[in-house]
Design a protein around this motif. Structure first.
Motif, PDB file in Angstrom:
ATOM      1  N   LEU A  29       2.949 -38.588 -34.521  1.00 32.32           N
ATOM      2  CA  LEU A  29       3.657 -38.089 -33.574  1.00 32.32           C
ATOM      3  C   LEU A  29       4.228 -36.743 -34.016  1.00 32.32           C
ATOM      4  CD1 LEU A  29       4.270 -39.025 -30.555  1.00 32.32           C
ATOM      5  CD2 LEU A  29       6.315 -39.843 -31.463  1.00 32.32           C
ATOM      6  N   PHE A  30       4.776 -36.639 -34.943  1.00 28.86           N
ATOM      7  CA  PHE A  30       5.478 -35.326 -35.616  1.00 28.86           C
ATOM      8  C   PHE A  30       4.765 -34.798 -36.576  1.00 28.86           C
ATOM      9  CE2 PHE A  30       9.553 -38.149 -34.341  1.00 28.86           C
ATOM     10  CZ  PHE A  30       9.356 -37.758 -33.039  1.00 28.86           C
ATOM     11  N   SER A  31       4.567 -33.376 -36.445  1.00 25.73           N
ATOM     12  CA  SER A  31       4.271 -32.409 -37.567  1.00 25.73           C
ATOM     13  C   SER A  31       5.602 -31.930 -38.223  1.00 25.73           C
ATOM     14  CB  SER A  31       3.360 -31.606 -37.122  1.00 25.73           C
ATOM     15  OG  SER A  31       1.861 -32.095 -36.645  1.00 25.73           O
ATOM     16  N   SER A  32       6.404 -31.710 -37.758  1.00 29.67           N
ATOM     17  CA  SER A  32       7.644 -31.028 -38.293  1.00 29.67           C
ATOM     18  C   SER A  32       8.789 -31.504 -37.561  1.00 29.67           C
ATOM     19  CB  SER A  32       7.533 -29.512 -38.265  1.00 29.67           C
ATOM     20  OG  SER A  32       7.414 -29.245 -36.914  1.00 29.67           O
ATOM     21  N   VAL A  33      10.064 -31.610 -38.253  1.00 26.37           N
ATOM     22  CA  VAL A  33      11.231 -31.905 -37.700  1.00 26.37           C
ATOM     23  C   VAL A  33      12.209 -30.760 -38.334  1.00 26.37           C
ATOM     24  CG1 VAL A  33      11.064 -34.265 -37.790  1.00 26.37           C
ATOM     25  CG2 VAL A  33      12.045 -33.091 -39.840  1.00 26.37           C
ATOM     26  N   THR A  34      13.505 -30.606 -37.544  1.00 25.19           N
ATOM     27  CA  THR A  34      14.480 -29.642 -37.700  1.00 25.19           C
ATOM     28  C   THR A  34      15.633 -30.732 -37.630  1.00 25.19           C
ATOM     29  OG1 THR A  34      13.650 -27.765 -36.771  1.00 25.19           O
ATOM     30  CG2 THR A  34      16.029 -27.889 -37.078  1.00 25.19           C
ATOM     31  N   LEU A  35      16.427 -30.678 -38.873  1.00 25.98           N
ATOM     32  CA  LEU A  35      17.449 -31.707 -38.987  1.00 25.98           C
ATOM     33  C   LEU A  35      18.845 -30.738 -39.035  1.00 25.98           C
ATOM     34  CD1 LEU A  35      18.052 -34.604 -39.423  1.00 25.98           C
ATOM     35  CD2 LEU A  35      17.717 -34.289 -41.707  1.00 25.98           C
ATOM     36  N   TYR A  36      19.634 -31.222 -38.345  1.00 27.51           N
ATOM     37  CA  TYR A  36      20.987 -30.604 -38.177  1.00 27.51           C
ATOM     38  C   TYR A  36      22.267 -31.591 -38.808  1.00 27.51           C
ATOM     39  CZ  TYR A  36      19.156 -27.335 -34.735  1.00 27.51           C
ATOM     40  OH  TYR A  36      18.485 -26.387 -34.190  1.00 27.51           O
ATOM     41  N   ALA A  54      -4.145 -41.505 -48.686  1.00 25.76           N
ATOM     42  CA  ALA A  54      -3.037 -41.370 -47.783  1.00 25.76           C
ATOM     43  C   ALA A  54      -3.301 -40.882 -46.417  1.00 25.76           C
ATOM     44  CB  ALA A  54      -2.074 -40.256 -48.406  1.00 25.76           C
ATOM     45  N   ILE A  55      -2.521 -41.158 -45.279  1.00 21.12           N
ATOM     46  CA  ILE A  55      -2.949 -40.366 -44.261  1.00 21.12           C
ATOM     47  C   ILE A  55      -2.679 -39.193 -44.170  1.00 21.12           C
ATOM     48  CG2 ILE A  55      -2.339 -40.775 -41.585  1.00 21.12           C
ATOM     49  CD1 ILE A  55      -1.615 -43.403 -41.890  1.00 21.12           C
ATOM     50  N   PRO A  56      -3.818 -38.327 -43.764  1.00 18.08           N
ATOM     51  CA  PRO A  56      -3.492 -36.989 -43.571  1.00 18.08           C
ATOM     52  C   PRO A  56      -2.583 -36.515 -42.677  1.00 18.08           C
ATOM     53  CG  PRO A  56      -5.936 -37.431 -43.385  1.00 18.08           C
ATOM     54  CD  PRO A  56      -5.036 -38.614 -43.128  1.00 18.08           C
ATOM     55  N   PRO A  57      -1.594 -35.558 -43.041  1.00 15.56           N
ATOM     56  CA  PRO A  57      -0.491 -35.172 -42.066  1.00 15.56           C
ATOM     57  C   PRO A  57      -0.932 -34.313 -40.913  1.00 15.56           C
ATOM     58  CG  PRO A  57       0.051 -34.512 -44.492  1.00 15.56           C
ATOM     59  CD  PRO A  57      -1.424 -34.789 -44.382  1.00 15.56           C
ATOM     60  N   PRO A  58      -0.354 -34.917 -39.682  1.00 14.53           N
ATOM     61  CA  PRO A  58      -1.028 -34.233 -38.314  1.00 14.53           C
ATOM     62  C   PRO A  58      -0.678 -32.624 -38.476  1.00 14.53           C
ATOM     63  CG  PRO A  58       1.080 -35.416 -38.105  1.00 14.53           C
ATOM     64  CD  PRO A  58       0.732 -35.851 -39.329  1.00 14.53           C
ATOM     65  N   VAL A  59      -1.676 -32.022 -37.873  1.00 15.73           N
ATOM     66  CA  VAL A  59      -1.410 -30.511 -37.777  1.00 15.73           C
ATOM     67  C   VAL A  59      -1.174 -30.281 -36.609  1.00 15.73           C
ATOM     68  CG1 VAL A  59      -3.237 -30.347 -39.578  1.00 15.73           C
ATOM     69  CG2 VAL A  59      -4.008 -30.338 -37.360  1.00 15.73           C
ATOM     70  N   ASP A  60      -1.413 -30.896 -35.528  1.00 17.12           N
ATOM     71  CA  ASP A  60      -0.841 -30.343 -34.169  1.00 17.12           C
ATOM     72  C   ASP A  60      -0.073 -31.395 -33.431  1.00 17.12           C
ATOM     73  OD1 ASP A  60      -2.776 -32.628 -34.059  1.00 17.12           O
ATOM     74  OD2 ASP A  60      -3.988 -31.548 -32.763  1.00 17.12           O
ATOM     75  N   GLY A  61       0.968 -32.294 -34.016  1.00 17.48           N
ATOM     76  CA  GLY A  61       1.999 -33.152 -33.713  1.00 17.48           C
ATOM     77  C   GLY A  61       2.910 -32.422 -33.140  1.00 17.48           C
ATOM     78  N   LEU A  62       3.864 -33.229 -32.540  1.00 12.18           N
ATOM     79  CA  LEU A  62       5.026 -32.431 -31.924  1.00 12.18           C
ATOM     80  C   LEU A  62       6.167 -32.212 -33.000  1.00 12.18           C
ATOM     81  CD1 LEU A  62       5.482 -35.202 -29.200  1.00 12.18           C
ATOM     82  CD2 LEU A  62       4.458 -32.694 -28.917  1.00 12.18           C
ATOM     83  N   HIS A  63       7.283 -31.629 -32.511  1.00 12.95           N
ATOM     84  CA  HIS A  63       8.226 -31.186 -33.317  1.00 12.95           C
ATOM     85  C   HIS A  63       9.447 -31.535 -32.877  1.00 12.95           C
ATOM     86  CE1 HIS A  63      11.007 -28.597 -35.925  1.00 12.95           C
ATOM     87  NE2 HIS A  63      11.586 -28.323 -35.093  1.00 12.95           N
ATOM     88  N   ALA A  64      10.378 -32.433 -33.814  1.00 14.99           N
ATOM     89  CA  ALA A  64      11.647 -33.106 -33.409  1.00 14.99           C
ATOM     90  C   ALA A  64      12.887 -32.572 -33.689  1.00 14.99           C
ATOM     91  CB  ALA A  64      11.586 -34.516 -33.592  1.00 14.99           C
ATOM     92  N   ASP A  65      13.831 -32.105 -32.923  1.00 16.44           N
ATOM     93  CA  ASP A  65      15.139 -31.607 -33.368  1.00 16.44           C
ATOM     94  C   ASP A  65      16.248 -33.011 -33.532  1.00 16.44           C
ATOM     95  OD1 ASP A  65      14.596 -28.904 -33.591  1.00 16.44           O
ATOM     96  OD2 ASP A  65      14.577 -29.131 -31.268  1.00 16.44           O
ATOM     97  N   LEU A  66      16.507 -33.086 -34.662  1.00  9.83           N
ATOM     98  CA  LEU A  66      17.330 -34.506 -34.924  1.00  9.83           C
ATOM     99  C   LEU A  66      18.692 -34.076 -35.524  1.00  9.83           C
ATOM    100  CD1 LEU A  66      14.670 -36.760 -36.699  1.00  9.83           C
ATOM    101  CD2 LEU A  66      15.194 -36.673 -34.418  1.00  9.83           C
ATOM    102  N   LYS A  67      19.730 -34.687 -35.005  1.00 12.04           N
ATOM    103  CA  LYS A  67      21.114 -34.354 -35.755  1.00 12.04           C
ATOM    104  C   LYS A  67      21.827 -35.765 -36.322  1.00 12.04           C
ATOM    105  CE  LYS A  67      25.505 -32.335 -34.420  1.00 12.04           C
ATOM    106  NZ  LYS A  67      26.425 -31.760 -33.403  1.00 12.04           N
TER     107      LYS A  67
END
Length: 366
Positions: free
Chosen positions: A15-22, A70-83
């Motif tokens: 689902l997620f290719s990247s996340v930003t954590l606050y 290992a499962i290849p990391p998704p390259v076109d997944g969504l980005h989640a902003d988490l706090k």
């Protein structure tokens, strides 16, 4: 019955290719305003496959590479902003645990924001942050979650573990520090870590790092040998700047109590009969997919997510037992993977795994 909105095709690990954590960083610059909210962006990373564990030294090598990759990391997944939403939930040997909530969901790091509720997600996530020296253990734990979430494993995500959204990492930016790293309670020198002979200290040594250990086999699989988390690759890395690594799962309920205030005649070796039956069923599921937990104790057994507190995704019916299990297992960084089609290994590991329900270690200190 599955949750409304969650389909059989939902692949949470992709689902997620990247996340930003606050809420994780603090500045090292005395002139900076520490009340300013800082963020760190992490990219989905490859997990670290384990070697095969066996007691049958003359047994056959498992057929097929894909079940160990290992499962290849998704390259076109969504980005989640988490706090980060709470104070630290807990700390263990190799990590610190926090709760977080979803701020926004985007098509990519700089992409447009998606509408609320477009994808069913828990309102609270669990963030496991590796301590500075222990990111390899977190990469290994992520691999075991993959093994229990792959569609070809026979077990849908969230049957006996929390739903996992993957392992993410990045290098720590300059002039900032992870706030919780400044208050680590379980220090490195309090742990029984070792150093390879003649080399620099390695606090994050895994059981299958040692070459030639008689019960671990890589079977020639390049997924283990070529992994960036392999000890030789890790020790040879040129850039020694600190890594930040997190494992994201749904947040579960409460841990298994170490003691129960009920009449002794209703207990079997310290456990209520119905809980013992359910835990035995969960261990049977682990045996079926070829995983020995290795650290089965009360605080690694959690109740499934409560729908009264947040949207529960962990309500999949177990295909082996035909019911929803009330308990989930966590903390797989010291687990073992064996070949369940080998009858000797299946018999041997099943005996070890099931015996933990009679062990004092499960219930913690008296």
């Amino acid at each position: 019955m599955s949750n409304p909105g969650v389909t059989d095709s939902t692949d949470f690990l992709a689902l997620f290719s990247s996340v930003t954590l606050y809420g994780l960083l603090t500045s090292l610059d005395d002139d900076d305003d520490d009340s300013k909210e800082r963020s760190i962006t992490l990219i989905r990373e490859q997990s670290f496959p384990a070697k095969r564990y066996t007691s049958d030294l003359e047994g056959h090598t498992p057929v097929g590479e894909q079940q160990w990759d290992a499962i290849p990391p998704p390259v076109d997944g969504l980005h989640a902003d988490l706090k980060i939403t709470d104070s630290q939930l807990g700390e263990g040997r190799m990590g610190q645990v926090f709760a977080a909530h979803l701020v926004s969901l985007r098509k990519s790091i700089r992409g447009e924001t998606l509408p609320d509720g477009c994808i069913p997600l828990p309102s609270q996530f669990c963030i496991k942050l590796a301590k500075p020296e222990y990111i390899r253990s977190l990469a290994r734990e992520a691999w075991f979650y993959e093994q229990l979430s792959k569609k070809d494993s026979g077990f849908p995500a969230g049957v006996i573990t929390p739903i996992c959204f993957g392992f993410f990492a990045c290098r720590l930016p300059d002039n900032v520090q992870i706030r919780s790293w400044l208050s680590i309670e379980i220090e490195l020198d309090e742990l029984s870590d070792v150093s390879p002979e003649g080399g620099e200290p390695v606090y994050d040594l895994l059981d299958d790092d040692e070459e030639g250990w008689y019960c671990y086999f890589d079977d020639g699989r390049r997924s283990h040998l070529d992994s960036p988390w392999h000890l030789k690759q890790w020790m040879a890395r040129a850039d020694r700047s600190p890594f930040v690594g997190i494992l994201i799962t749904e947040r579960l309920g409460t841990q298994l109590p170490p003691k129960f205030s009920i009449p002794s005649e209703d207990l079997v070796r310290g456990l209520p009969k119905e809980i013992r039956t359910e835990l035995l069923a969960v261990l049977e599921d682990l045996n079926t997919v070829g995983i020995l937990h290795g650290d089965m104790k009360f605080n690694n057994v959690m109740s499934r997510a409560s729908e009264s507190q947040w949207l529960s995704l962990s309500s999949e019916v177990c295909p082996q037992h035909g019911r929803v299990h009330p308990w989930r297992l966590i903390d797989f960084d010291r687990s073992y993977k064996f070949n369940p089609s080998n009858p000797i290994d299946k018999w041997y590991v099943t005996g070890i795994q099931n015996s933990v329900l009679d062990d004092w270690y499960l219930r913690g200190p008296s």
